[in-house]
Design a protein around this motif. Structure first.
Motif, PDB file in Angstrom:
ATOM      1  N   THR A  46       0.698  -1.201  -0.129  1.00 51.10           N
ATOM      2  CA  THR A  46       0.071   0.075  -0.162  1.00 51.10           C
ATOM      3  C   THR A  46       0.570   0.908   0.180  1.00 51.10           C
ATOM      4  O   THR A  46       2.432   1.476  -0.023  1.00 51.10           O
ATOM      5  N   PHE A  47       0.325   2.489  -0.434  1.00 51.33           N
ATOM      6  CA  PHE A  47       1.590   3.670  -0.475  1.00 51.33           C
ATOM      7  C   PHE A  47       0.264   4.720  -0.417  1.00 51.33           C
ATOM      8  O   PHE A  47      -1.015   4.763  -0.342  1.00 51.33           O
ATOM      9  N   PHE A  48       0.533   5.647   0.768  1.00 45.67           N
ATOM     10  CA  PHE A  48      -0.326   6.381   1.173  1.00 45.67           C
ATOM     11  C   PHE A  48       0.991   7.349   1.898  1.00 45.67           C
ATOM     12  O   PHE A  48       2.138   7.536   1.922  1.00 45.67           O
ATOM     13  N   ASP A  49       0.616   9.072   2.516  1.00 52.45           N
ATOM     14  CA  ASP A  49       1.657   9.861   2.781  1.00 52.45           C
ATOM     15  C   ASP A  49       0.624  10.287   3.681  1.00 52.45           C
ATOM     16  O   ASP A  49      -0.038  11.192   4.424  1.00 52.45           O
ATOM     17  N   PRO A  50       1.351   9.855   5.137  1.00 53.70           N
ATOM     18  CA  PRO A  50       0.586  10.882   6.335  1.00 53.70           C
ATOM     19  C   PRO A  50       1.098  12.192   7.106  1.00 53.70           C
ATOM     20  O   PRO A  50       0.878  12.331   8.439  1.00 53.70           O
ATOM     21  N   HIS A  51       1.842  12.772   6.251  1.00 52.01           N
ATOM     22  CA  HIS A  51       1.926  14.044   6.524  1.00 52.01           C
ATOM     23  C   HIS A  51       0.581  14.975   7.675  1.00 52.01           C
ATOM     24  O   HIS A  51       1.158  15.381   8.734  1.00 52.01           O
ATOM     25  N   VAL A  52       0.322  15.243   6.797  1.00 56.57           N
ATOM     26  CA  VAL A  52      -0.720  15.897   7.175  1.00 56.57           C
ATOM     27  C   VAL A  52      -1.424  15.755   8.787  1.00 56.57           C
ATOM     28  O   VAL A  52      -2.558  16.219   9.465  1.00 56.57           O
ATOM     29  N   SER A  53      -1.439  14.524   8.568  1.00 60.47           N
ATOM     30  CA  SER A  53      -2.603  13.827   9.979  1.00 60.47           C
ATOM     31  C   SER A  53      -1.491  13.787  10.851  1.00 60.47           C
ATOM     32  O   SER A  53      -2.145  13.977  11.677  1.00 60.47           O
ATOM     33  N   ILE A  54      -0.425  14.361  10.808  1.00 61.38           N
ATOM     34  CA  ILE A  54       0.578  14.098  12.053  1.00 61.38           C
ATOM     35  C   ILE A  54       0.913  15.884  11.815  1.00 61.38           C
ATOM     36  O   ILE A  54       1.957  15.975  12.908  1.00 61.38           O
ATOM     37  N   GLY A  55      -0.187  16.930  11.289  1.00 58.64           N
ATOM     38  CA  GLY A  55       0.336  18.042  11.584  1.00 58.64           C
ATOM     39  C   GLY A  55       2.080  18.405  10.912  1.00 58.64           C
ATOM     40  O   GLY A  55       2.316  19.497  10.989  1.00 58.64           O
ATOM     41  N   VAL A  56       2.570  18.494   9.521  1.00 55.01           N
ATOM     42  CA  VAL A  56       2.963  18.234   9.104  1.00 55.01           C
ATOM     43  C   VAL A  56       3.139  18.612   7.676  1.00 55.01           C
ATOM     44  O   VAL A  56       2.464  17.268   6.721  1.00 55.01           O
ATOM     45  N   VAL A  57       3.771  19.793   6.756  1.00 57.93           N
ATOM     46  CA  VAL A  57       3.335  20.025   5.109  1.00 57.93           C
ATOM     47  C   VAL A  57       3.722  18.506   4.660  1.00 57.93           C
ATOM     48  O   VAL A  57       5.672  17.835   4.731  1.00 57.93           O
ATOM     49  N   SER A  58       2.775  18.277   3.788  1.00 51.52           N
ATOM     50  CA  SER A  58       3.585  17.124   2.545  1.00 51.52           C
ATOM     51  C   SER A  58       4.540  17.804   2.139  1.00 51.52           C
ATOM     52  O   SER A  58       3.814  18.237   0.869  1.00 51.52           O
ATOM     53  N   GLY A  59       5.959  17.604   1.630  1.00 53.96           N
ATOM     54  CA  GLY A  59       6.073  17.882   0.621  1.00 53.96           C
ATOM     55  C   GLY A  59       7.424  17.975  -0.237  1.00 53.96           C
ATOM     56  O   GLY A  59       6.722  17.358  -1.330  1.00 53.96           O
ATOM     57  N   ARG A  60       8.075  17.464   0.228  1.00 56.52           N
ATOM     58  CA  ARG A  60       9.448  16.379  -0.629  1.00 56.52           C
ATOM     59  C   ARG A  60       8.286  15.354  -1.830  1.00 56.52           C
ATOM     60  O   ARG A  60       8.380  15.521  -3.216  1.00 56.52           O
ATOM     61  N   GLU A  61       7.969  14.810  -0.730  1.00 55.21           N
ATOM     62  CA  GLU A  61       7.555  13.324  -1.277  1.00 55.21           C
ATOM     63  C   GLU A  61       6.304  14.066  -1.559  1.00 55.21           C
ATOM     64  O   GLU A  61       5.810  13.342  -2.963  1.00 55.21           O
ATOM     65  N   MET A  62       5.502  14.758  -1.121  1.00 52.42           N
ATOM     66  CA  MET A  62       4.288  15.123  -2.732  1.00 52.42           C
ATOM     67  C   MET A  62       4.875  15.922  -3.836  1.00 52.42           C
ATOM     68  O   MET A  62       4.400  16.091  -4.959  1.00 52.42           O
ATOM     69  N   ALA A  63       5.644  16.610  -3.563  1.00 46.28           N
ATOM     70  CA  ALA A  63       6.437  17.466  -4.762  1.00 46.28           C
ATOM     71  C   ALA A  63       6.910  16.284  -6.300  1.00 46.28           C
ATOM     72  O   ALA A  63       6.661  16.296  -6.846  1.00 46.28           O
ATOM     73  N   ARG A  64       7.455  14.990  -5.281  1.00 46.75           N
ATOM     74  CA  ARG A  64       7.329  13.947  -6.308  1.00 46.75           C
ATOM     75  C   ARG A  64       6.648  13.668  -7.031  1.00 46.75           C
ATOM     76  O   ARG A  64       6.518  13.005  -7.816  1.00 46.75           O
TER      77      ARG A  64
END
Length: 177
Positions: A46-64
């Protein structure tokens, strides 16, 4: 300054990178998927990005990810956070990964792919990787010139003569470079 987490030196090195996802690829783990040259996954990945769920900006990963996935899909992944996971099948359908294999065959298949890549002309593989990796951020006319410069350098090597000769003689090439 560029982020120094998972990506460098992967983007600048000449050797191809194969990523085999076995389980969850999330957060910085997505960097490894998006900076690899060939990404495969087990059926249960599975693939997911938890950044916003833990109060962090999703930066580099989502830029890619926004350069690999359709923008709206990457945006959804970034904004939904840990509350939604992309299946291996969906990742395959969208082009994030290139193959789905049974879990018990994942590493075997990754090594098999590495072996196939390694049977090709080393300088041609490296030049192709660098032309594509460096060229992706350039306007197409500049990317074509860069790719041509790699092709011309490789064309002057023994391997550039060995490949066609082996093909005509119906034998396995003996790469020297």
């Amino acid at each position: 300054e560029t982020p120094q987490e998972a990506t460098p030196p992967y983007l600048n090195m000449s050797k191809p990178i194969i990523c085999a996802v076995n389980g969850a690829a999330c957060g910085a783990g997505l960097d490894l998927v998006t900076t690899s040259d060939i990404a495969i996954a087990a059926e249960h990945a599975t693939f997911f990005d938890p950044h916003v769920s833990i109060g962090v900006v999703s930066g580099r990963e989502m830029a890619r990810m926004a350069r690999v996935l359709p923008f709206n899909v990457a945006m959804r992944m970034a904004l939904i956070g840990k509350h939604e996971r992309m299946s291996a099948q969906r990742a395959y359908d969208l082009g994030l990964i290139t193959e789905i294999v049974p879990k018990e065959q994942l590493l075997e298949r990754a090594w098999e792919l590495a072996g196939i890549v390694n049977r090709n002309a080393p300088l041609a593989v490296r030049g192709t990787r660098m032309a594509m990796r460096k060229g992706i951020s350039l306007p197409i006319s500049e990317a074509e010139l860069l790719a041509e410069s790699y092709r011309l350098r490789c064309a002057q090597t023994e391997d550039a003569r060995e490949g066609p000769a082996a093909f005509l003689e119906k034998r396995t090439p003996n790469w020297n470079c």
